[in-house]
Design a protein around this motif. Structure first.
Motif, PDB file in Angstrom:
ATOM      1  N   HIS A  61      -8.054  -0.267   4.886  1.00  0.00           N
ATOM      2  CA  HIS A  61      -7.993  -1.426   5.771  1.00  0.00           C
ATOM      3  C   HIS A  61      -7.019  -2.491   5.278  1.00  0.00           C
ATOM      4  O   HIS A  61      -6.560  -3.325   6.054  1.00  0.00           O
ATOM      5  N   PRO A  64      -3.063  -2.059   6.758  1.00  0.00           N
ATOM      6  CA  PRO A  64      -2.893  -2.470   8.156  1.00  0.00           C
ATOM      7  C   PRO A  64      -2.998  -3.995   8.340  1.00  0.00           C
ATOM      8  O   PRO A  64      -2.242  -4.581   9.118  1.00  0.00           O
ATOM      9  N   ARG A  65      -3.911  -4.622   7.599  1.00  0.00           N
ATOM     10  CA  ARG A  65      -4.035  -6.085   7.695  1.00  0.00           C
ATOM     11  C   ARG A  65      -2.769  -6.765   7.187  1.00  0.00           C
ATOM     12  O   ARG A  65      -2.282  -7.719   7.778  1.00  0.00           O
ATOM     13  N   GLU A  68      -0.013  -6.367   9.678  1.00  0.00           N
ATOM     14  CA  GLU A  68      -0.233  -7.271  10.815  1.00  0.00           C
ATOM     15  C   GLU A  68       0.225  -8.689  10.475  1.00  0.00           C
ATOM     16  O   GLU A  68       0.926  -9.337  11.255  1.00  0.00           O
ATOM     17  N   LYS A  69      -0.140  -9.179   9.301  1.00  0.00           N
ATOM     18  CA  LYS A  69       0.248 -10.528   8.878  1.00  0.00           C
ATOM     19  C   LYS A  69       1.762 -10.636   8.717  1.00  0.00           C
ATOM     20  O   LYS A  69       2.366 -11.632   9.124  1.00  0.00           O
ATOM     21  N   ALA A  71       4.071  -8.797  10.190  1.00  0.00           N
ATOM     22  CA  ALA A  71       4.697  -8.721  11.517  1.00  0.00           C
ATOM     23  C   ALA A  71       4.616 -10.077  12.211  1.00  0.00           C
ATOM     24  O   ALA A  71       5.579 -10.522  12.849  1.00  0.00           O
ATOM     25  N   GLU A  72       3.476 -10.732  12.063  1.00  0.00           N
ATOM     26  CA  GLU A  72       3.293 -12.061  12.662  1.00  0.00           C
ATOM     27  C   GLU A  72       4.278 -13.059  12.053  1.00  0.00           C
ATOM     28  O   GLU A  72       4.920 -13.828  12.774  1.00  0.00           O
ATOM     29  N   HIS A  77       6.752  -7.251  16.876  1.00  0.00           N
ATOM     30  CA  HIS A  77       5.580  -6.533  17.379  1.00  0.00           C
ATOM     31  C   HIS A  77       4.924  -5.768  16.234  1.00  0.00           C
ATOM     32  O   HIS A  77       5.594  -5.096  15.460  1.00  0.00           O
ATOM     33  N   ARG A  78       3.610  -5.865  16.130  1.00  0.00           N
ATOM     34  CA  ARG A  78       2.856  -5.155  15.101  1.00  0.00           C
ATOM     35  C   ARG A  78       2.759  -3.677  15.450  1.00  0.00           C
ATOM     36  O   ARG A  78       2.521  -3.322  16.597  1.00  0.00           O
ATOM     37  N   LYS A  80       1.138   0.199  13.950  1.00  0.00           N
ATOM     38  CA  LYS A  80       0.139   0.771  13.052  1.00  0.00           C
ATOM     39  C   LYS A  80       0.837   1.478  11.898  1.00  0.00           C
ATOM     40  O   LYS A  80       1.991   1.882  12.008  1.00  0.00           O
TER      41      LYS A  80
END
Length: 163
Positions: A61, A64-65, A68-69, A71-72, A77-78, A80
């Motif tokens: 986990h 992926p977190r 995501e952060k 990409a932000e 775009h995030r 997988k």
């Protein structure tokens, strides 16, 4: 890696024989991994895992977190984690790499898996092949017929004309 909890994790056998492989990594990635290893040595002594922040394998986990952060922060775009694998295959195809090499890097057991998944990314090079074939065969046109048969109605007239 089977990862049930921070206290319960263990390596597991790969899904297929093709999964057991050596993956060669480019010099840029090696440089980044070595830089990370230096940071890791300062925080963790004798850590046996590349992706570890606390001496145990990173959970499924965490990455992926982080992705995501990041990409932000980058304003993109995030995607997988598994999409990075597809991006790698797509990049290799766009670079013109051999499908068999891509099959090996991805750990596919059969080339059909690779081509079935990524075949649509290969450019249609039929016109390019036809252009390459132009001029490959060299011949001298016949000046006389050596055929001693004229049973074919379409070639009979030709053989009479050439004589």
């Amino acid at each position: 890696m089977y990862y049930k909890s921070m206290d319960d994790f263990k390596p597991v056998e790969p899904k297929t024989q093709a999964s057991v492989r050596t993956i060669y990594v480019d010099a840029d990635t090696i440089r980044e991994l070595k830089a990370w290893q230096e940071v890791q040595k300062k925080v963790l002594k004798n850590c046996g895992y590349v992706l570890s922040y606390n001496g145990i394998p990173t959970s499924k986990h965490t990455l992926p977190r982080a992705l995501e952060k990041l990409a932000e922060l980058a304003g993109v775009h995030r995607i997988k984690i598994h999409a990075l694998r597809h991006s790698h295959a797509s990049l290799l195809i766009s670079m013109g790499e051999n499908p068999l090499l891509i099959k090996e890097r991805l750990g596919h057991e059969k080339i059909q898996t690779t081509l079935g998944t990524y075949g649509h990314l290969y450019p249609n090079t039929n016109l390019e092949v036809a252009n390459k074939l132009t001029g490959v065969l060299q011949y001298t046109p016949a000046t006389q017929s050596v055929a001693d048969y004229t049973s074919n109605q379409h070639t009979a007239a030709y053989h009479k004309e050439v004589k």
